[in-house]
Scaffold this active site. Structure first.
Site, PDB file in Angstrom:
ATOM      1  N   ALA A  50      -4.770  -0.892   9.363  1.00  0.00           N
ATOM      2  CA  ALA A  50      -4.437  -1.959   8.417  1.00  0.00           C
ATOM      3  C   ALA A  50      -2.943  -2.271   8.249  1.00  0.00           C
ATOM      4  O   ALA A  50      -2.600  -3.394   7.887  1.00  0.00           O
ATOM      5  CB  ALA A  50      -5.026  -1.618   7.049  1.00  0.00           C
ATOM      6  N   ALA A  51      -2.063  -1.307   8.455  1.00  0.00           N
ATOM      7  CA  ALA A  51      -0.636  -1.560   8.194  1.00  0.00           C
ATOM      8  C   ALA A  51      -0.108  -2.625   9.161  1.00  0.00           C
ATOM      9  O   ALA A  51      -0.570  -2.680  10.291  1.00  0.00           O
ATOM     10  CB  ALA A  51       0.152  -0.268   8.359  1.00  0.00           C
ATOM     11  N   PRO A  52       0.815  -3.481   8.731  1.00  0.00           N
ATOM     12  CA  PRO A  52       1.539  -3.488   7.453  1.00  0.00           C
ATOM     13  C   PRO A  52       0.810  -4.171   6.291  1.00  0.00           C
ATOM     14  O   PRO A  52       1.356  -4.264   5.219  1.00  0.00           O
ATOM     15  CB  PRO A  52       2.813  -4.249   7.801  1.00  0.00           C
ATOM     16  CG  PRO A  52       2.397  -5.189   8.881  1.00  0.00           C
ATOM     17  CD  PRO A  52       1.362  -4.474   9.676  1.00  0.00           C
ATOM     18  N   GLY A  53      -0.402  -4.660   6.498  1.00  0.00           N
ATOM     19  CA  GLY A  53      -1.201  -5.124   5.366  1.00  0.00           C
ATOM     20  C   GLY A  53      -1.364  -6.627   5.221  1.00  0.00           C
ATOM     21  O   GLY A  53      -1.990  -7.084   4.265  1.00  0.00           O
ATOM     22  N   LYS A 105      -3.133  -8.708   7.088  1.00  0.00           N
ATOM     23  CA  LYS A 105      -4.547  -9.095   7.245  1.00  0.00           C
ATOM     24  C   LYS A 105      -5.366  -8.598   6.056  1.00  0.00           C
ATOM     25  O   LYS A 105      -6.242  -9.298   5.554  1.00  0.00           O
ATOM     26  CB  LYS A 105      -5.116  -8.552   8.560  1.00  0.00           C
ATOM     27  CG  LYS A 105      -4.525  -9.223   9.792  1.00  0.00           C
ATOM     28  CD  LYS A 105      -5.176  -8.719  11.060  1.00  0.00           C
ATOM     29  CE  LYS A 105      -4.435  -9.203  12.292  1.00  0.00           C
ATOM     30  NZ  LYS A 105      -3.099  -8.574  12.473  1.00  0.00           N
ATOM     31  N   ASP A 132      -4.758   3.472   7.695  1.00  0.00           N
ATOM     32  CA  ASP A 132      -3.775   3.541   8.778  1.00  0.00           C
ATOM     33  C   ASP A 132      -3.446   5.001   9.045  1.00  0.00           C
ATOM     34  O   ASP A 132      -3.395   5.805   8.112  1.00  0.00           O
ATOM     35  CB  ASP A 132      -2.501   2.751   8.456  1.00  0.00           C
ATOM     36  CG  ASP A 132      -1.782   2.338   9.732  1.00  0.00           C
ATOM     37  OD1 ASP A 132      -2.064   1.233  10.243  1.00  0.00           O
ATOM     38  OD2 ASP A 132      -0.980   3.135  10.256  1.00  0.00           O
ATOM     39  N   ASP A 135      -6.592   9.481  10.752  1.00  0.00           N
ATOM     40  CA  ASP A 135      -6.908   9.089  12.114  1.00  0.00           C
ATOM     41  C   ASP A 135      -8.237   8.336  12.033  1.00  0.00           C
ATOM     42  O   ASP A 135      -9.239   8.899  11.566  1.00  0.00           O
ATOM     43  CB  ASP A 135      -7.044  10.357  12.968  1.00  0.00           C
ATOM     44  CG  ASP A 135      -7.424  10.055  14.402  1.00  0.00           C
ATOM     45  OD1 ASP A 135      -7.792   8.905  14.703  1.00  0.00           O
ATOM     46  OD2 ASP A 135      -7.364  10.987  15.220  1.00  0.00           O
ATOM     47  N   CYS A 162      -3.240  -8.253  20.110  1.00  0.00           N
ATOM     48  CA  CYS A 162      -2.226  -9.269  20.432  1.00  0.00           C
ATOM     49  C   CYS A 162      -1.785  -9.073  21.877  1.00  0.00           C
ATOM     50  O   CYS A 162      -0.611  -9.189  22.208  1.00  0.00           O
ATOM     51  CB  CYS A 162      -1.053  -9.221  19.460  1.00  0.00           C
ATOM     52  SG  CYS A 162      -0.028  -7.762  19.613  1.00  0.00           S
TER      53      CYS A 162
END
Lengths: 303, 155
Positions: A113-116, A118, A136, A163, A232
């Protein structure tokens, strides 16, 4: 400025982009910044003082998102950005959330999830209702994630720092977002920086991890639940091959993605390998066709 | 050191939010109140049973921190900004944009500079801009922004 790709990457892209490869390379650096209005705090871009003297255009394929077409420096220091009224975010990276289609009543897992950005977008669509578990692996990145959520006024989220392969819950999720750690080709191409560090070895190493992660995410999903996989990067080993692995080993089906963009279909063959025919329902985002950053998105449902 | 999140006996916190800032109890009823070490957090109540299951395990964060020190009711500025400004009936100041920029830089300001105010007593005050809560400040002789991360380049 021309981007010089490592020879092997150029050859790889040429194999599926054909004669468009030069056009593709020339469009990798998008000429605008993009923002998303945080509807947990703001209803309309016109409420934001710092945009009053700027030129912007509404994005048609995503709600509440805008391209800032003025040449702006230091948008990140605008008071309204620091207060979470809007979020600077690449448009293609918002698509996985659009495809996930969060609902107010959902329980959603964001595996990496980081940096958050989304996660906060998911929360916005859910209007701070339901529940998100945002995970994360990295403690420092998790702190950044917590800051992003706090700044954006998100309070329907629990953050875990584990993890993802070891995640274990006493319940299953309605939806899972796996924006997988990847070789970040799209990021390097956009920044025109660091692409020389690319290697096929990294791609293959990431692909091994991605297969484990998608299997884990799928195991945490309720029957009939939806998993959205994105990266990406454009290397098929990190995209279609990962999905093909899941399709061969689990009761997953690829679903159509409805987005008003000139996206390209997922590949069904690459480098003498055949992938499941349903992979044509996945989407590849090429900068020269969409004016967005490189991305791959696939929507899967658990049978 | 890792502290576990626990459900909070919330009467004292709710009484403080109601008496100090004028929140309605109905509004606060949408939240679950949690604590971890000295801090108080609120999280959406929707999935209470699932949240209880998760909190049995070690989690990094749950919901949004609203008080950094529950004993002395020291608010967390960013956390307070998740609340609806309409709920604040007293102990608030209304800032203009220039003051908001100063606030983000951590610069103290005076009561004479604010656009509007309703202050019953000294202590922590809510800062409002454009009908949104932007944070809190400590009102003593002057108003001192209560923010952990200042940004000198704020504009």
């Amino acid at each position: 400025m021309t981007i010089e790709l490592p020879q092997k990457l150029f050859e790889k892209y040429s194999s599926f982009l054909g004669k468009d490869v030069d056009l593709f390379i020339n469009h990798c650096k998008t000429p605008y910044k993009a923002i998303r209005i945080n509807t947990l705090k703001i209803k309309d871009i016109k409420e934001i003082e710092c945009f009053k003297d700027m030129n912007y255009e509404k994005v048609i394929f995503l709600d509440n998102c805008y391209k800032i077409t003025s040449n702006v420096v230091g948008l990140g220091n605008c008071a309204e950005q620091l207060l979470g009224f809007f979020q600077m975010q690449e448009l293609s990276s918002m698509l996985p959330v659009h495809v996930l289609d969060p609902k107010k009543e959902d329980i959603i897992l964001d595996m990496s999830a980081a940096p958050g950005n989304k996660t906060s977008f998911i929360s916005e669509i859910m209007k701070n209702q339901g529940l998100i578990v945002a995970n994360d692996i990295d403690a420092n990145r998790s702190k950044k994630l917590i800051y992003t959520l706090k700044k954006n006024g998100v309070y329907n989220t629990v953050v875990t720092c584990n993890d993802a392969l070891k995640l274990n819950f006493d319940f299953l999720f309605d939806k899972v977002l796996l924006d997988a750690p990847c070789s970040s080709e799209g990021f390097f191409l956009k920044k025109n920086k660091g692409i020389h560090t690319w290697s096929q070895k990294i791609v293959l190493k990431k692909a091994i991890l991605q297969k484990k992660l998608i299997k884990k995410g799928f195991d945490l999903l309720k029957p009939n639940g939806v998993l959205v996989y994105s990266t990406c990067t454009l290397s098929p080993e990190e995209n279609e091959e990962v999905i093909d692995f899941l399709l061969k080993n689990d009761s997953a089906v690829v679903e159509d993605i409805d987005v008003r963009l000139n996206v390209s279909s997922g590949l069904t063959s690459y480098n003498n390998k055949k992938y499941d025919a349903s992979l044509k329902k996945a989407i590849r985002i090429y900068p020269h066709k969409t004016n967005l950053e490189c991305f791959f998105v696939c929507k899967l449902r658990k049978k | 050191m890792m502290f576990m999140f626990k459900f909070l006996e919330n009467k004292k916190i709710i009484n403080h939010l109601v008496s100090r800032y004028g929140f309605s109890k109905e509004y606060l009823d949408q939240f679950l109140f949690l604590f971890k070490h000295k801090s108080v957090f609120v999280i959406s109540k929707d999935k209470e049973e699932v949240i209880k299951k998760i909190l049995n395990k070690a989690v990094f964060n749950a919901g949004i921190e609203i008080f950094a020190d529950k004993k002395h009711f020291v608010p967390s500025s960013l956390g307070f900004s998740a609340f609806c400004a309409k709920e604040i009936k007293y102990n608030f100041v209304v800032l203009n944009r220039d003051l908001v920029v100063d606030f983000l830089k951590g610069k103290p300001f005076s009561l004479e500079q604010v656009v509007n105010r309703n202050i019953l007593s000294k202590g922590y005050i809510v800062c409002i801009y454009d009908n949104k809560i932007v944070g809190t400040c400590l009102y003593e002789d002057q108003l001192t922004p209560n923010i952990a991360f200042t940004n000198k380049k704020a504009k």
